[in-house]
Design an enzyme around this catalytic site. Sequence first.
Site, PDB file in Angstrom:
ATOM      1  N   HIS A 190      18.998  29.650  12.526  1.00 46.18           N
ATOM      2  CA  HIS A 190      20.343  29.588  11.931  1.00 46.18           C
ATOM      3  C   HIS A 190      20.808  30.961  11.431  1.00 46.18           C
ATOM      4  O   HIS A 190      22.001  31.154  11.199  1.00 46.18           O
ATOM      5  CB  HIS A 190      20.397  28.549  10.796  1.00 46.18           C
ATOM      6  CG  HIS A 190      19.725  28.968   9.521  1.00 46.18           C
ATOM      7  ND1 HIS A 190      18.462  28.556   9.178  1.00 46.18           N
ATOM      8  CD2 HIS A 190      20.148  29.751   8.509  1.00 46.18           C
ATOM      9  CE1 HIS A 190      18.143  29.053   7.997  1.00 46.18           C
ATOM     10  NE2 HIS A 190      19.142  29.794   7.574  1.00 46.18           N
ATOM     11  N   SER A 211      15.984  33.228   4.200  1.00 43.83           N
ATOM     12  CA  SER A 211      15.699  32.504   5.439  1.00 43.83           C
ATOM     13  C   SER A 211      15.038  33.407   6.468  1.00 43.83           C
ATOM     14  O   SER A 211      15.536  34.502   6.768  1.00 43.83           O
ATOM     15  CB  SER A 211      16.985  31.935   6.030  1.00 43.83           C
ATOM     16  OG  SER A 211      17.546  30.969   5.178  1.00 43.83           O
ATOM     17  N   ASP A 234      13.883  25.389  13.878  1.00 44.15           N
ATOM     18  CA  ASP A 234      14.769  26.401  13.303  1.00 44.15           C
ATOM     19  C   ASP A 234      14.110  27.780  13.339  1.00 44.15           C
ATOM     20  O   ASP A 234      14.217  28.556  12.394  1.00 44.15           O
ATOM     21  CB  ASP A 234      15.177  26.035  11.863  1.00 44.15           C
ATOM     22  CG  ASP A 234      16.306  26.920  11.345  1.00 44.15           C
ATOM     23  OD1 ASP A 234      17.086  27.427  12.175  1.00 44.15           O
ATOM     24  OD2 ASP A 234      16.390  27.132  10.115  1.00 44.15           O
TER      25      ASP A 234
END
Length: 396
Positions: free
Chosen positions: A136, A239, A166
């Site tokens: 993402h 992230s 992801d």
Amino acid sequence: MKNAAGALAFIVRFVILGLALAFVVGLFWPGSGDRLRERFGLDHPSQPAAILQAAAPAPGNGPVSYADAVARAAPAVVNIYANKMVTARAVQMYDDPVLQRLFGGLPTGPAYKRPQQVLGSGVIVSGKGYVLTNNHVISNADDIQVLLYDGRIAKATLVGADEETDLAVLKIDAGNLPVAKIADSHALRAGDVVLAIGNPLGLNQTVTMGIVSAVGRQLSSSSAEDFIQTDAAINLGNSGGALVNAKGELVGINTLLIGRQANAEGIGFAIPIGNAKNVLDQIIATGHVVRGWLGADYAFVPVAADSGLPAAARGAQVTDVYPGGPAALAGIQPHDILLRIGTDDILDPADLRRHEAALKPGSKVELSGLRNGAPFHTEVTLARRPPLQARATLDG
């Protein structure tokens, strides 16, 4: 009366003299009191156990500082700047404050393109320049720049991505790269100290500390992947960053946080490094990840409240079968209880998903279970697990 007062004064003088003498003896001959008590067979006054325990240094092997672990791990953690063009439209706000609060504004005018930069983190996992990050972070990016620990900036190319975990694999062309040391994620336990290293909110090389709250967390009933749950602070920009143990070894890739909008505090998730390494190897080899698929959805085996059995019995109950999928072709039906796949017992739905994902498409496996209380066996030829969007279409 005078005699009583005189006697009291004599006693007071005698006590004061005795205390003064004891003080002088204790000052010039320390330890004489203990020797006298031993000579006359008197016990040494004992201290309460709690006081002794508090005075003694507490045993343990935890470090006072995690600076050495950070020094080992941080050089392999990079900042990622993913640049993309997004479509936007001008918004005309209502004049009435009440309408603004209710509806915000009205899109007006033609759509236009504007640049957007997404901040993230990544981990160098190979001296050849391979970097693990979150899908993402770099999804739909036109340009990806990586800032290294030593200040160098490198342009990254996308090798491949896996939406289910992801994860994405980037490649940078740079020499003398520090590489993260990978830990054995199977040894990770709830309560272990972990450190999250990344680029939260653009604050370069930030370290937060916490513990492993749980391992093997399932965030989706339709996914074979599990996660590490931690209370180490993970914010926007973390992230794709590193989750390391107290030795500075990589145990996970930070991926998700549950924020205050869900009334949550200290709940973040990371992809176990064992899972991430499997994705990395497949993407480097083929550009994508291939998983086996039975073509069915599962749930925990229901148990009656008065049965005396544990709340979650062993196995998995089939809740839905995809038309034309491997399970449907093998005669699997909703409400079947699956107990065994190949030579392995099925513990629960998540365990079954992990087993089927690990099998190669086209391979055959025997499924054993119960249908209406009667045992059955059937052979299934696995297919390739379709992408998330394709499965949603099949389900719809």
